[in-house]
Design a protein around this motif. Structure first.
Motif, PDB file in Angstrom:
ATOM      1  N   LEU A  65       0.818  -1.120  -0.066  1.00  0.00           N
ATOM      2  CA  LEU A  65       0.044   0.088   0.070  1.00  0.00           C
ATOM      3  C   LEU A  65       0.976   1.264  -0.033  1.00  0.00           C
ATOM      4  O   LEU A  65       0.500   2.087  -0.566  1.00  0.00           O
ATOM      5  CB  LEU A  65      -0.807  -0.013   1.205  1.00  0.00           C
ATOM      6  N   ALA A  66       1.969   1.373   0.651  1.00  0.00           N
ATOM      7  CA  ALA A  66       2.636   2.482   0.816  1.00  0.00           C
ATOM      8  C   ALA A  66       3.655   2.717  -0.576  1.00  0.00           C
ATOM      9  O   ALA A  66       3.716   3.723  -0.991  1.00  0.00           O
ATOM     10  CB  ALA A  66       4.080   2.177   1.925  1.00  0.00           C
ATOM     11  N   ILE A  67       3.957   1.519  -1.165  1.00  0.00           N
ATOM     12  CA  ILE A  67       4.559   1.431  -2.584  1.00  0.00           C
ATOM     13  C   ILE A  67       3.635   2.194  -3.571  1.00  0.00           C
ATOM     14  O   ILE A  67       3.979   2.953  -4.308  1.00  0.00           O
ATOM     15  CB  ILE A  67       5.103   0.107  -2.997  1.00  0.00           C
ATOM     16  N   VAL A  68       2.621   1.713  -3.631  1.00  0.00           N
ATOM     17  CA  VAL A  68       1.290   2.161  -4.434  1.00  0.00           C
ATOM     18  C   VAL A  68       0.997   3.582  -4.291  1.00  0.00           C
ATOM     19  O   VAL A  68       0.917   4.436  -5.149  1.00  0.00           O
ATOM     20  CB  VAL A  68       0.174   1.349  -4.471  1.00  0.00           C
ATOM     21  N   LYS A  74       3.874  10.101  -7.391  1.00  0.00           N
ATOM     22  CA  LYS A  74       4.844  10.354  -8.675  1.00  0.00           C
ATOM     23  C   LYS A  74       4.447  10.216  -9.884  1.00  0.00           C
ATOM     24  O   LYS A  74       4.883  10.766 -10.937  1.00  0.00           O
ATOM     25  CB  LYS A  74       6.088   9.230  -8.415  1.00  0.00           C
ATOM     26  N   ARG A  75       3.097   9.931 -10.204  1.00  0.00           N
ATOM     27  CA  ARG A  75       2.482   9.677 -11.519  1.00  0.00           C
ATOM     28  C   ARG A  75       2.334  10.793 -12.378  1.00  0.00           C
ATOM     29  O   ARG A  75       2.487  10.950 -13.851  1.00  0.00           O
ATOM     30  CB  ARG A  75       1.209   8.996 -11.818  1.00  0.00           C
ATOM     31  N   GLY A  76       2.308  11.999 -11.856  1.00  0.00           N
ATOM     32  CA  GLY A  76       2.419  13.385 -12.647  1.00  0.00           C
ATOM     33  C   GLY A  76       3.465  13.963 -12.920  1.00  0.00           C
ATOM     34  O   GLY A  76       3.679  14.580 -13.826  1.00  0.00           O
ATOM     35  N   THR A  77       4.785  13.468 -12.621  1.00  0.00           N
ATOM     36  CA  THR A  77       5.943  13.763 -12.887  1.00  0.00           C
ATOM     37  C   THR A  77       6.497  12.978 -13.928  1.00  0.00           C
ATOM     38  O   THR A  77       6.025  11.915 -14.168  1.00  0.00           O
ATOM     39  CB  THR A  77       6.993  13.868 -11.837  1.00  0.00           C
ATOM     40  N   ALA A  93      17.534  -6.333  -7.030  1.00  0.00           N
ATOM     41  CA  ALA A  93      18.030  -5.783  -8.209  1.00  0.00           C
ATOM     42  C   ALA A  93      17.824  -4.216  -8.380  1.00  0.00           C
ATOM     43  O   ALA A  93      16.789  -3.940  -7.702  1.00  0.00           O
ATOM     44  CB  ALA A  93      17.436  -6.549  -9.505  1.00  0.00           C
ATOM     45  N   HIS A  94      18.780  -3.743  -8.815  1.00  0.00           N
ATOM     46  CA  HIS A  94      18.437  -2.379  -9.422  1.00  0.00           C
ATOM     47  C   HIS A  94      17.541  -2.040 -10.329  1.00  0.00           C
ATOM     48  O   HIS A  94      17.557  -2.789 -11.242  1.00  0.00           O
ATOM     49  CB  HIS A  94      19.859  -1.400  -9.679  1.00  0.00           C
ATOM     50  N   ALA A  95      16.662  -0.943 -10.303  1.00  0.00           N
ATOM     51  CA  ALA A  95      15.790  -0.835 -11.262  1.00  0.00           C
ATOM     52  C   ALA A  95      15.425   0.629 -11.649  1.00  0.00           C
ATOM     53  O   ALA A  95      15.588   1.546 -10.569  1.00  0.00           O
ATOM     54  CB  ALA A  95      14.357  -1.430 -11.090  1.00  0.00           C
ATOM     55  N   THR A  96      14.983   1.301 -12.737  1.00  0.00           N
ATOM     56  CA  THR A  96      14.691   2.720 -12.898  1.00  0.00           C
ATOM     57  C   THR A  96      13.367   2.657 -13.408  1.00  0.00           C
ATOM     58  O   THR A  96      13.184   1.831 -14.481  1.00  0.00           O
ATOM     59  CB  THR A  96      15.763   3.405 -13.969  1.00  0.00           C
ATOM     60  N   VAL A  97      12.294   2.814 -12.595  1.00  0.00           N
ATOM     61  CA  VAL A  97      10.877   2.745 -13.279  1.00  0.00           C
ATOM     62  C   VAL A  97      10.191   3.974 -13.883  1.00  0.00           C
ATOM     63  O   VAL A  97      10.377   5.018 -12.978  1.00  0.00           O
ATOM     64  CB  VAL A  97      10.165   2.286 -11.979  1.00  0.00           C
ATOM     65  N   PRO A  98       9.742   4.112 -14.776  1.00  0.00           N
ATOM     66  CA  PRO A  98       9.226   5.370 -15.379  1.00  0.00           C
ATOM     67  C   PRO A  98       7.867   5.632 -14.496  1.00  0.00           C
ATOM     68  O   PRO A  98       7.409   4.467 -14.265  1.00  0.00           O
ATOM     69  CB  PRO A  98       8.865   5.127 -16.698  1.00  0.00           C
ATOM     70  N   PRO A  99       7.212   6.848 -14.437  1.00  0.00           N
ATOM     71  CA  PRO A  99       6.315   7.048 -13.751  1.00  0.00           C
ATOM     72  C   PRO A  99       5.095   6.313 -14.598  1.00  0.00           C
ATOM     73  O   PRO A  99       5.076   6.341 -15.709  1.00  0.00           O
ATOM     74  CB  PRO A  99       5.899   8.349 -13.801  1.00  0.00           C
ATOM     75  N   GLU A 114      -3.754  -6.093 -13.429  1.00  0.00           N
ATOM     76  CA  GLU A 114      -3.284  -4.621 -13.592  1.00  0.00           C
ATOM     77  C   GLU A 114      -4.281  -3.896 -13.253  1.00  0.00           C
ATOM     78  O   GLU A 114      -5.551  -4.158 -13.424  1.00  0.00           O
ATOM     79  CB  GLU A 114      -3.030  -4.295 -14.937  1.00  0.00           C
ATOM     80  N   TYR A 115      -4.028  -2.908 -12.203  1.00  0.00           N
ATOM     81  CA  TYR A 115      -5.003  -1.970 -11.627  1.00  0.00           C
ATOM     82  C   TYR A 115      -4.506  -0.358 -11.810  1.00  0.00           C
ATOM     83  O   TYR A 115      -3.249  -0.391 -11.956  1.00  0.00           O
ATOM     84  CB  TYR A 115      -5.351  -2.089 -10.328  1.00  0.00           C
ATOM     85  N   THR A 116      -5.268   0.575 -11.990  1.00  0.00           N
ATOM     86  CA  THR A 116      -4.869   1.706 -11.929  1.00  0.00           C
ATOM     87  C   THR A 116      -4.197   2.025 -10.481  1.00  0.00           C
ATOM     88  O   THR A 116      -4.707   1.234  -9.519  1.00  0.00           O
ATOM     89  CB  THR A 116      -5.842   2.755 -12.113  1.00  0.00           C
ATOM     90  N   THR A 117      -3.503   3.089 -10.444  1.00  0.00           N
ATOM     91  CA  THR A 117      -2.875   3.220  -8.891  1.00  0.00           C
ATOM     92  C   THR A 117      -3.876   3.559  -7.937  1.00  0.00           C
ATOM     93  O   THR A 117      -3.936   3.134  -6.757  1.00  0.00           O
ATOM     94  CB  THR A 117      -2.025   4.302  -8.891  1.00  0.00           C
TER      95      THR A 117
END
Length: 175
Positions: A65-68, A74-77, A93-99, A114-117
């Protein structure tokens, strides 16, 4: 016989052993009471397993829940998120996740959706609430079961002592 809110029957307390023992033999009564204690212990073990499972699930739900919530913020940036994610118990593992506007959640039984945030946050908040309520009920049930087991053990001791007294009285031995 009354019961707790989840249907676990309340153990009767044998107040007057002489009156209670008018209907059955001591051996039969002690056997029935021992069976009842066994049933309560079985229910107690079941609730202990449920408590362990819920205590394991709650932190996982809270963490997800905290991660979501973080992803939702962050979704607007357009700034990517740098993170470490758990691949296995001891492997990260290291990861770069796009918004993103959506997340994938494991529902169990090898099912991922899959769900919207926003939907994911609602779902997880609901699951967290249900899990917390379930944990409260399990803890209440465990306390109730401990009381019932104690009551039945006291009943067994009282009937056993009554039986010993009766046998002594029949054989003419004084206490």
């Amino acid at each position: 016989m009354d019961a707790n809110p989840r249907g676990i029957p309340r153990a009767p307390f044998v107040d007057d052993v002489d009156k209670y023992m008018k209907t059955d033999t001591a051996e039969a009564t002690l056997r029935k009471m021992s069976e009842t204690v066994s049933k309560y212990r079985f229910m107690e073990n079941s609730r202990l397993q449920q408590r362990g499972s819920l205590e394991h699930k709650l932190p996982e739900i809270e963490k997800t829940l905290a991660i979501v919530g973080y992803l939702r913020d962050k979704r607007g940036t357009q700034e990517p998120i740098e993170t470490l994610f758990e691949v296995n118990d001891t492997l990260y593992a290291h990861a770069t996740v796009p918004p993103a506007d959506s997340v994938n959640l494991w529902l169990g039984a090898n099912v991922m959706l899959e769900y919207t945030t926003d939907e994911a946050q609602e779902l997880l908040a609901s699951k967290l609430s249900v899990a917390k309520t379930s944990l409260e009920h399990v803890v209440e049930d465990l306390e109730f079961l401990r009381d019932q087991i104690t009551t039945m053990e006291v009943n067994i001791a009282r009937v056993y002592n009554w039986d010993v007294k009766q046998r002594r009285a029949q054989s003419g031995v004084s206490a």
